[in-house]
Design an enzyme around this catalytic site. Structure first.
Site, PDB file in Angstrom:
ATOM      1  N   GLU A 443    -160.885  15.016  50.073  1.00 39.23           N
ATOM      2  CA  GLU A 443    -159.811  15.170  48.700  1.00 39.23           C
ATOM      3  C   GLU A 443    -159.691  14.694  46.971  1.00 39.23           C
ATOM      4  O   GLU A 443    -158.603  14.003  46.484  1.00 39.23           O
ATOM      5  CB  GLU A 443    -159.290  13.959  49.501  1.00 39.23           C
ATOM      6  CG  GLU A 443    -159.796  12.535  49.404  1.00 39.23           C
ATOM      7  CD  GLU A 443    -159.506  11.214  49.784  1.00 39.23           C
ATOM      8  OE1 GLU A 443    -158.283  10.633  50.125  1.00 39.23           O
ATOM      9  OE2 GLU A 443    -160.231  10.107  50.305  1.00 39.23           O
ATOM     10  N   ASP A 467    -154.265  12.997  47.375  1.00 39.07           N
ATOM     11  CA  ASP A 467    -155.496  12.736  46.448  1.00 39.07           C
ATOM     12  C   ASP A 467    -155.628  13.866  46.088  1.00 39.07           C
ATOM     13  O   ASP A 467    -156.016  14.465  44.944  1.00 39.07           O
ATOM     14  CB  ASP A 467    -156.255  11.501  47.352  1.00 39.07           C
ATOM     15  CG  ASP A 467    -156.604  10.441  46.556  1.00 39.07           C
ATOM     16  OD1 ASP A 467    -155.649   9.854  45.677  1.00 39.07           O
ATOM     17  OD2 ASP A 467    -156.763   9.492  47.665  1.00 39.07           O
ATOM     18  N   CYS A 514    -154.452  14.813  57.055  1.00 39.77           N
ATOM     19  CA  CYS A 514    -153.841  13.562  56.951  1.00 39.77           C
ATOM     20  C   CYS A 514    -153.020  13.102  55.786  1.00 39.77           C
ATOM     21  O   CYS A 514    -152.237  12.405  55.840  1.00 39.77           O
ATOM     22  CB  CYS A 514    -155.400  12.556  57.224  1.00 39.77           C
ATOM     23  SG  CYS A 514    -155.845  12.451  56.078  1.00 39.77           S
TER      24      CYS A 514
END
Ligand code: PEP
Ligand code: MG
Length: 592
Positions: A443, A467, A514
């Site tokens: 991320e 992120d 995710c």
């Protein structure tokens, strides 16, 4: 925009943040701010002990009321989110807070309700001035608890929400958590507030109770009157006051169309997330609380791809010890076995803090001591979390995931602490799965660029695009003013995703996504075409994403990915994705 409408009725279209989906229409119940009338009295010193005794009685009564609301709430939500009032109970137990009330009563010789009011306002003012969003949200808890204590002192009865006998849409400046907790679905069809954010108590409770809600409407309490008819769209975050017949018809038809598409999607419950030519991926769920297990299975997800463990701490408003964590993780692992449960270690910091908890004021919290960095600075707490996860691994298919990894050393350090945790369990003859899979979140751009090196030390990657996008484009993910720059299909983001997927596959490990990007059914086929093996999305998003994946062939998805990776702009890339979904699964576009 506020305009004078027909029949001299106030008419307004307001846009806020939809935090709980569903379209509802109904009369407004305007919840006034629940100020308690306090009469100030000057007491004689010999009356003070009696005053303190009154305070103690009021505290006992308040505790009893909060506990009973908590129990009712637990029943209403099937156990979900009853812990939400824990923060209230902690205010009641806060020694410093109570001692200050007693001190003020003695020093000023005032009646105790005056001391409760003034001390609570002092606390609330101090919390409101803090930069930390989480602590600011505690202002409502302090005021709510103080109001309850004052009511118990004055005998003032709170009849506001309790007086509702027919279905209404509740409009309020903000809903105190204990107000929200007493909402009954049979009389409250939706609620709308001036304040709030997607992570506020109000939003959490709306989703837990499955009541449509829109927050952050700024001044909606000034723009509606009791009895006005409002139409509220919890998906789009829109509220229309005194809608025209055309608007009612339009929204009624829209709501009906959405319902019928959703009913159609229910048929996919037991079907795999597989393209039309048989390429299968895993479609799992992101959850924040073990009590969401029912939602995971109900929506047909294959286990949990991201359990945001920090929410255990955030809901509690305090640290959660190893045993309690083990109970929560074991509950998930047992209930979902043999499907996997990926438990992400604490991702605190950034915009996620809990009272008294790990974390400092920083100029750039998203670039600071956040997430795995924080965990590695508190190795004892980190190991206790890993022992709790390992303990759960003995009863289910549990995997462990480190967030915000930016270099190989962090993985090595975390793995070393994991080995120590395993040894401690072995020494105490506590069972666990020695072969537990360990993965990292990709991320941070550095992790994507160094994915080949990271892949040597882990068994899977899960791409946290929320992120990854903010760090790649340098766009604060929670700042509305730069939201227009937040582009999942930005060429730089897509290149990093592709790089991480290829690096993982080259080392033989699986790669999931995710972040919220995976939950966008327009983008899911693109991710599949880029080679992603798993998509993890909020439980409610599972049917729609499954539909999108099943509507296209793997070959089409791969071609889409090839085309999109050559695009020069995010807009152009998004257009290709939309075109493909419009053709393959037009119903998807109706629902978003
Ligand atoms: C992400 O960053 O994409 C992610 C899934 O983690 P969080 O949203 O909890 O930061
Ligand atoms: Mg993240």
């Amino acid at each position: 925009m506020v305009e004078a409408g027909q029949n001299n009725k106030l008419k307004a279209h307001a846009r806020g943040i939809g935090v709980s989906p569903g379209v509802v229409i109904g009369p407004v119940f305007l919840l006034a701010s629940q100020a308690v009338k306090v009469v100030e009295q000057k007491l004689k010193p010999e009356q003070i002990d009696h005053e303190i005794a009154r305070l103690e009685d009021a505290l006992i009564a308040t505790r009893g009321q909060l506990k009973s609301i908590q129990e009712d709430l637990g029943e209403q939500t099937g156990g979900r989110d009853a812990s939400i009032l824990d923060a209230h109970l902690m205010v009641l137990d806060d020694r410093a807070f109570l001692e200050e009330i007693i001190k003020k009563t003695r020093n000023d010789c005032c009646n105790v309700e005056v001391a409760v009011r003034d001390v609570a306002e002092g606390y609330a003012g101090m919390l409101a001035s803090l930069k930390d969003d989480y602590l600011r949200e505690r202002v409502a808890d302090v005021r709510d608890v103080a109001r309850r204590v004052m009511r118990n002192l004055t005998g003032d009865i709170d009849t506001a929400l309790g007086s509702l006998t027919q279905k209404h849409i509740v409009v309020a400046n903000d809903l105190a958590p204990s107000d929200t907790a007493t909402l009954r679905k049979d009389v409250v069809s939706g609620f709308a507030t001036d304040l709030g954010s997607p992570t506020s108590h109000t939003a959490v409770m709306a989703r837990a109770l499955e009541i449509p809600a829109v927050v952050a409407l700024r001044d909606i309490t000034q723009r509606v009157r009791a009895g006005d008819i409002v139409l509220m769209d919890g998906n789009k975050g829109v509220l229309i006051v005194n809608p025209s017949p055309e608007e009612l018809e339009e929204y009624g038809a829209l709501a009906e169309a959405r319902k019928s598409i959703e009913r159609g999607l229910d048929r996919l419950h037991d079907e795999p997330a597989e393209t039309s030519d048989g390429h299968r991926i895993t479609l799992s769920a992101n959850i924040e609380h073990p009590d969401e297990i029912a939602a995971v299975t109900q929506h047909g997800a294959e286990g949990v791809g991201l359990f945001r463990s920090e929410y255990l701490f955030i809901f509690r408003g305090a640290a959660v010890d190893e045993d309690e964590q083990a109970v929560a993780y074991t509950k998930l692992a047992t209930a979902l076995h043999p499907d996997p449960v990926i438990i992400r270690t604490l991702d605190l910091g950034g915009d996620k803090f809990f009272r008294d908890g790990l974390g400092h004021d920083e100029a750039n919290p998203f670039l600071g001591c956040r997430s795995i960095r924080l965990s590695l600075q508190y190795p004892q707490q980190f190991k206790s979390q890993m022992r709790a996860i390992l303990r759960a691994s003995s009863v289910g298919n549990v995997k462990i995931m480190y967030p915000m990894i930016s270099n190989v050393d962090e993985v090595l350090q975390a793995n070393e602490l994991l080995e120590e945790s395993k040894q401690e369990l072995r020494d105490n003859k506590v069972p666990f799965d020695d072969d537990i899979e360990v993965g990292v979140m990709v991320e941070v751009p550095a992790a994507a660029l160094a994915a080949d090196a990271l892949a040597e030390h882990v068994r899977f990657f899960s791409l946290g695009t929320n992120d990854l996008i903010q760090y790649t484009i340098a766009v604060d993910r929670v700042n509305e003013r730069v939201a227009y720059l937040y582009e999942p299909t930005h060429p730089a983001v897509l290149k990093l995703i592709k790089m991480a997927v290829d690096a993982g596959h080259a080392k033989g490990i699986w790669v999931g996504v995710c972040g919220q990007m995976a939950a966008d059914p327009v983008l899911a086929p693109l991710l599949v075409g880029m080679g992603v093996d798993e998509l993890s999305v909020s439980p409610q998003a599972v049917p729609l994403v499954k539909d999108a994946v099943r509507s296209v062939s793997y070959e089409q998805s791969r071609q889409l990915a090839e085309t999109v990776l050559k695009c020069r702009s995010g807009t152009e890339a998004l257009r290709h994705c939309r075109e493909m979904v419009r053709e393959a699964a037009p119903e998807v576009l109706e629902l978003i």
